[in-house]
Scaffold this motif. Structure first.
Motif, short mmCIF file in Angstrom:
data_model
loop_
_atom_site.label_atom_id
_atom_site.label_comp_id
_atom_site.label_asym_id
_atom_site.label_seq_id
_atom_site.Cartn_x
_atom_site.Cartn_y
_atom_site.Cartn_z
N ARG A 5 -13.81 -19.19 40.56
CA ARG A 5 -14.54 -19.43 41.81
C ARG A 5 -16.03 -19.68 41.55
NH1 ARG A 5 -12.56 -18.11 46.69
NH2 ARG A 5 -14.48 -17.10 47.33
N PHE B 110 -5.71 -24.14 45.48
CA PHE B 110 -5.85 -22.73 45.83
C PHE B 110 -4.52 -22.01 45.71
CE2 PHE B 110 -9.50 -24.72 47.55
CZ PHE B 110 -10.50 -23.77 47.48
N GLN B 111 -4.64 -20.69 45.59
CA GLN B 111 -3.43 -19.89 45.41
C GLN B 111 -2.51 -20.02 46.63
OE1 GLN B 111 -4.26 -15.88 44.21
NE2 GLN B 111 -2.17 -15.54 43.56
N SER B 112 -3.11 -20.11 47.83
CA SER B 112 -2.29 -20.27 49.03
C SER B 112 -2.06 -21.75 49.34
CB SER B 112 -2.99 -19.61 50.22
OG SER B 112 -4.15 -20.33 50.56
N TYR B 113 -2.46 -22.63 48.43
CA TYR B 113 -2.43 -24.10 48.56
C TYR B 113 -3.45 -24.60 49.57
CZ TYR B 113 2.09 -23.01 46.48
OH TYR B 113 3.08 -22.49 45.70
N ALA B 114 -3.65 -23.84 50.68
CA ALA B 114 -4.67 -24.22 51.67
C ALA B 114 -4.52 -25.65 52.13
CB ALA B 114 -6.08 -23.96 51.12
N VAL C 226 -15.69 -30.81 40.40
CA VAL C 226 -14.43 -30.10 40.10
C VAL C 226 -13.67 -29.96 41.41
CG1 VAL C 226 -15.46 -28.79 38.23
CG2 VAL C 226 -15.39 -27.80 40.50
N ASN C 227 -12.37 -29.90 41.33
CA ASN C 227 -11.55 -29.64 42.52
C ASN C 227 -10.55 -28.56 42.21
OD1 ASN C 227 -12.15 -32.91 43.22
ND2 ASN C 227 -12.30 -31.40 44.86
N MET C 228 -10.13 -27.89 43.28
CA MET C 228 -9.34 -26.68 43.08
C MET C 228 -8.03 -26.75 43.84
SD MET C 228 -10.86 -22.99 42.98
CE MET C 228 -10.03 -21.46 43.28
N PHE D 35 -17.88 -21.09 44.74
CA PHE D 35 -17.68 -20.16 45.86
C PHE D 35 -18.26 -18.79 45.59
CE2 PHE D 35 -13.95 -23.06 46.28
CZ PHE D 35 -14.52 -23.80 47.29
N PRO E 267 -20.56 -26.20 46.55
CA PRO E 267 -19.18 -26.54 46.17
C PRO E 267 -18.81 -27.98 46.48
CG PRO E 267 -19.23 -24.52 47.46
CD PRO E 267 -20.62 -25.01 47.40
N ASN E 268 -19.33 -28.51 47.60
CA ASN E 268 -18.91 -29.86 47.99
C ASN E 268 -19.55 -30.94 47.13
OD1 ASN E 268 -21.31 -29.16 49.11
ND2 ASN E 268 -20.97 -30.10 51.09
#
Ligand SMILES: Nc1ncnc2c1ncn2[C@@H]1O[C@H](COP(=O)(O)OP(=O)(O)O)[C@@H](O)[C@H]1O
Ligand SMILES: [Mg+2]
Lengths: 286, 393
Positions: B69, B103-107, B99-101, B74, B94-95
């Motif tokens: 993060r 997320f664990q919950s996919y979001a 890099v792009n992420m 973040f 962040p924007n």
């Protein structure tokens, strides 16, 4: 599947959680519905009663509706009420949503106090709110008299907004509790600014709460009597206040007719709101 | 010790995809992150090279996600710098980071259909409509979601939602793709499939991937290089095979794979041999390589279960002789106490004379192998001189 092969007993015993199939609860539910709806139904039925007194049924008529519709001051009161309710709804939704987002999003000194203070209009007795508004608009910030319509409704709109927006804030806050913060981070990660993130991710999530809050604010404002009574002047009579003043002379079926219209309007709006909300929930199912 | 050990063996070959590209893309410089007073990440210095599939591996709560993060923007490091392509990114929100992420919950945005989800990042970048359409279609094909573009996220399975999240991040062609526990929410079968798909996806797009996981199998199977973390600190950074075969500490040996650990004292340490005396064995542990430690140092001998051989033992028999160790070394008597038959292999627990239990695995090479040994049978346990890892901490 094969009902012929295994005939069921005609009446199964109620399962452990099937409370509705047992008599004590049935009586309670029945009693509640009875006392909740019978007065309303009576009111509506007697608005069609062809009798000056509301006691015995004499025959069907629509003449009291005609009378109500041709009563200019009643129509004016009704228009006032709707205008106030619309303005209150818009203001309450904006203020309530902002308050909810602020309380959900930020930590700041005095946050607990702000939260409690905002809930105050929900718990303070309405009569006290009414008196407070009366004093406020009489002494602290008198609303100018004799303004043209609808500016003359300003004091009532402010009063209504001040007690309606905490309800909106509460509903929206509850909705925000289920927001997945990773959605917000995902939007920023993909290049969205704070502002874009707010509109593209947070507002769509809040939408059902905003609709529910708007409905609440609208109905709260439309049927408020106590607070309005203390803030309304002679040229800003609202529908509930008008009905009350009519009642002081006699309980005429005209009042029944007017009330029936109010009920129908409220129920219709609620139904539309719920329908919109449902369609939305099905579409996004967050 | 690891260096010496590596000298005595052939250094494991780099995977072809990791070879030749060794310019550093991400550099963590003495990164520390404290929440209140507690350090979640503690003085981490780490390089990730271009084209790697890098894994951050460690038990839950060790600070992996926090490190990721900070890279995504973040969290802000309490101390230290993060460089992407040599540039300090401290001031980039962040924007604006390349890099792009995932997320664990996919979001995945629940109120947008699949194509809109994937297009979102491109729209934010002001890419033109035609270009967006072309790249979204490409991304959909890449993650094998062709034909599902018009669906809403709630009409997708968990695995498909993850593909949307992957496509949404990859379509922006980031310098680095970050994945937080990408496989932990999938069921076992899908997880295996997604593992190999992630590997081939990474090869196809040629983007550097950094993955966070607490599952050592996953890290070993997917990553070209791993960093093992423990309580906010880096424990070891190495290729998967080096982590498994040449761990640098008890923590790594224990966390990556299964291991039998014995405390001992270094009795002899020369250029090409060493001897450790362990209280649990009657016999000395003989090693065919040196250990960098003074005589008398306390060390730990880590022996992987599959590297222990089992032989039949009869009363009064002379000890089994291991061909690459002196008579009586690297062999110890015991009695089989537990047998777990797993089909492809059988796991045994053998009780040594001192009462210590040792795990050993045996591949079932023929259909009758599992019948070779029975409960309470006396056996010799033996291992090669190059098998034990000697750990100084
Ligand atoms: N926002 C936060 N506030 C306070 N503590 C946090 C926060 N985020 C993480 N931590 C703490 O930092 C440590 C590392 O967390 P994390 O990076 O999520 O671990 P991992 O991903 O390795 O399981 C944990 O002890 C966690 O409780
Ligand atoms: Mg984590």
């Amino acid at each position: 599947m094969s009902e012929a092969a295994t005939p069921r007993p005609r009446r199964e015993r109620p399962g452990p959680l099937e409370y509705l199939r047992r008599w004590p609860l049935r009586i309670m539910v029945g009693g509640t519905l009875f006392f909740l709806y019978l007065p309303l139904i009576t009111l509506m039925v007697f608005s069609f009663n062809d009798s000056r007194r509301n006691i015995v049924w004499e025959g069907f008529t629509l003449k009291y509706y005609e009378k109500a519709f041709s009563n200019a001051s009643l129509i004016e009161a009704f228009t006032n009420s709707l205008t106030i309710a619309f303005a209150t709804t818009i203001l309450s939704v904006i203020l309530g949503a902002l308050a909810a987002v602020m309380l959900w999003r930020f930590r700041f000194p005095g946050k607990t106090a702000a939260e409690g203070g905002m809930a105050l209009p929900i718990v303070v007795p309405e009569i006290c709110m009414g008196v407070a508004m009366l004093v406020f608009f009489a002494r602290v910030m008198p609303w100018p008299q004799g303004l043209p319509w609808p500016a003359n409704l300003g004091a009532i709109i402010i009063a209504h907004t001040s007690f309606a927006f905490p309800f909106v804030a509460t509903v929206v806050r509850a909705r925000l509790a289920s927001f997945n913060r990773e959605l917000e981070e995902a939007a920023k990660d993909l290049g969205a600014s704070e502002w874009r993130t707010f509109w593209d991710v947070l507002v769509p999530h809040m939408q059902p709460g905003l609709i529910a809050g708007a409905l609440l604010a609208f109905t709260l404002s439309l049927d408020d009597f106590v607070i309005t009574f203390f803030t309304a002047g002679p040229d800003t009579v609202t529908f509930p206040v008008k009905v009350y003043s009519m009642l002081r002379f006699s309980i005429s079926p005209e009042v029944n007719a007017a009330s029936t219209i109010l009920i129908v309007v409220t129920v219709a709006l609620t139904a539309i709101g719920l329908h919109l909300q449902n369609r939305n929930a099905q579409k996004t199912k967050a | 010790m690891t260096d010496v050990a590596q000298n005595s063996l052939d250094a494991p070959a780099l995977r072809p995809d990791a070879r030749g590209k060794d310019n550093v893309i991400i550099r963590f410089e003495s990164i520390t992150k404290r929440f209140g007073n507690l350090p979640a990440v503690d003085n981490v210095t780490l390089d990730v090279r271009e084209g790697e599939f890098f894994a951050l591996l460690g038990p839950s709560g060790c600070g992996k996600t926090t490190l990721l993060r900070m890279l995504a923007g973040f969290e802000t490091p309490t101390e230290g710098r993060i460089l992407i392509d040599g540039k300090d990114i401290a001031n980039l929100p962040p924007n604006r980071r390349p890099v792009n992420m995932v997320f664990q919950s996919y979001a995945v945005f629940p109120h947008m259909k699949v194509t809109d989800n994937i297009a979102y990042g491109l729209k934010m970048d002001g890419v033109s409509g035609n270009e967006i359409r072309r790249r979204v279609d490409e991304a959909l094909e890449l993650v094998k979601l062709g034909g599902l573009g018009e669906r809403m996220p709630d009409q997708l399975s968990g695995g498909q939602r993850q593909r949307v999240a992957l496509a949404r991040a990859l379509v922006k062609r980031p310098r680095v793709l970050l994945l937080d526990e990408p496989l932990s929410a999938l069921d076992a079968k899908l997880r295996d499939q997604m593992r190999s798909e992630l590997t081939s996806l990474q090869k196809k797009v040629g983007i550097t991937f950094i993955m966070v996981t607490h599952d050592q199998d996953e890290a070993l199977a997917i990553a070209t290089r791993c960093a093992v973390m423990n309580r906010g600190m880096l424990a070891q950074v190495a290729t998967p095979s080096d982590l498994y075969e040449f761990p640098n500490s008890q923590f790594v040996a224990d966390f990556v794979g299964r291991v039998n650990m014995f405390e001992g004292v270094l009795e002899k340490d020369e250029q090409d041999e060493a001897v450790v005396r362990c209280a649990d064995f009657s016999a000395p542990v003989y090693l065919d390589h040196g250990v960098t430690g003074a005589r008398g140092t306390t060390v730990w001998v880590a022996l992987r279960p599959e590297k222990i051989e089992m032989h039949k033992r009869a009363e009064g028999q002379t000890p089994f002789k291991m061909e690459d160790a002196p008579q009586g070394a690297n062999v110890t008597p015991g009695i089989i106490r537990e047998i777990v038959y797993l089909g492809s292999e059988t796991n045994y627990e053998v009780e040594l004379e001192g009462g210590r239990r040792v795990k050993t695995f045996r591949s079932n090479l023929t259909r009758y192998d599992q019948e070779d040994f029975t409960h309470n049978e006396p056996v010799w346990l033996a291992w090669h001189a190059c098998s034990p890892a000697v750990l100084l901490s």
